[in-house]
Design an enzyme around this catalytic site. Sequence first.
Site, short mmCIF file in Angstrom:
data_model
loop_
_atom_site.label_atom_id
_atom_site.label_comp_id
_atom_site.label_asym_id
_atom_site.label_seq_id
_atom_site.Cartn_x
_atom_site.Cartn_y
_atom_site.Cartn_z
N GLY A 136 -5.48 19.63 -5.01
CA GLY A 136 -4.20 19.22 -4.93
C GLY A 136 -3.48 18.06 -4.12
O GLY A 136 -2.27 17.79 -4.30
N SER A 140 -8.92 13.70 -5.36
CA SER A 140 -9.85 14.04 -6.47
C SER A 140 -10.95 14.91 -6.22
O SER A 140 -12.28 14.79 -6.34
CB SER A 140 -10.52 12.47 -6.78
N ASP A 186 -11.82 7.88 -10.40
CA ASP A 186 -12.05 8.99 -9.72
C ASP A 186 -13.71 9.31 -9.91
O ASP A 186 -14.33 9.50 -8.83
CB ASP A 186 -11.40 10.29 -9.90
#
Length: 396
Positions: A136, A140, A186
């Site tokens: 969070g 990633s 990501d």
Amino acid sequence: MTEPDPRAEARDLLTSLGSAVSSEWSAPGRVNLIGEHTDYNDGFVFPFATPHRTHVAVATRDDGRLRVISTFDAVPVEVAIADLDALFPTVDGDHAVPEWSAYPLGVAWALIQATEADPAKLTGADLAFASDVPVGAGLSSSAAIEGATASALNELWGLGLDRVALAQVGRRAENEAVGAPTGIMDQMASMLGEPDAATFLDCRSLQTEEVDLGFAAAGLSLLVMDTNVKHAHSTGGYGERRASCEKGARVMGVPMLRDLAVADLDRAAELLDDVTFRRVRHIVTENQRVLDTVQTLRTSGPRAIGALLDASHVSMRDDFEISVPELDLAVETAVGAGAIGARMTGGGFGGAAIALVETASVEAVARAVEKAFTAAGFAAPTIFPVTPSAGARRDG
């Protein structure tokens, strides 16, 4: 106090299931140096892989089933490989399995979809996960799970996919199995990372180039300032921003916002409502900032990119409106304490900011940010330096 070893934790967790480890894999999180929300607009991004990694210990099984377990949810989730197609894609993000498990199981599903493999012929497996990628924080953690899983199952199942194809599998899992409308940045950073370099990625062509950052040689460090304000991309504002970008491209008559240049913004201001225009302006100018950052690194070195980092944060704060007070305070305080440049990183609505600082000033900048958070009544941030690191790999 000894730091936890996620590789050992994954191995021990698998052993606790009564399974014998047959292989071990890992994949890193990522820091995006610049280029936020440009990826799903077919634009340019410039991330690098972090030293923080998600590890997975794998054991084969002969019953055609997958069982996944992690250190942050000790309850195993088990499904038949043949049943994955009934689980995914999700409907409006409504998961038939615990959400964390939708990441590795979604990767398994996406691998089968990408290769048209026969589920009946695929080897079952137990997969145990442990990670030191902050969850969070905008670093990633999801792509790290996806990269580790995809790499492990690609070999176990003999699928022969290359790193770019595995990144695409990870994105499909996140988009369709998890329900988060993210781009491919990501996953590409996690799969392709190289030490001491960032990945300059064209999200339309998926062409990449590793660009030396030169931070260490210049006496610089990149500081991550995790606000500990958690976010979730599968809900809320992220999807709204993506919808605004799609609306802007539609009204402007282009396939994607990638196809607009800074010179098109005057026309965009005439055609778009204020909110949509500001969303579009962020994407268009952020794409240009990525190109300018890569060029500046090549011609003038890392000390010259500070203003670009600063401008990126202002754009995300004011035009894309994805910052939060904690992120703004971290950025402003770091710059005030002598950082060369700073910006929030990741999808926004919480997470982390980054600051490019003199290595000799790392502790002073960190203390200034911590002091500012205390004075503002915010929860304490987690602050640490990161160095560009290697992408997904087999560890054993």
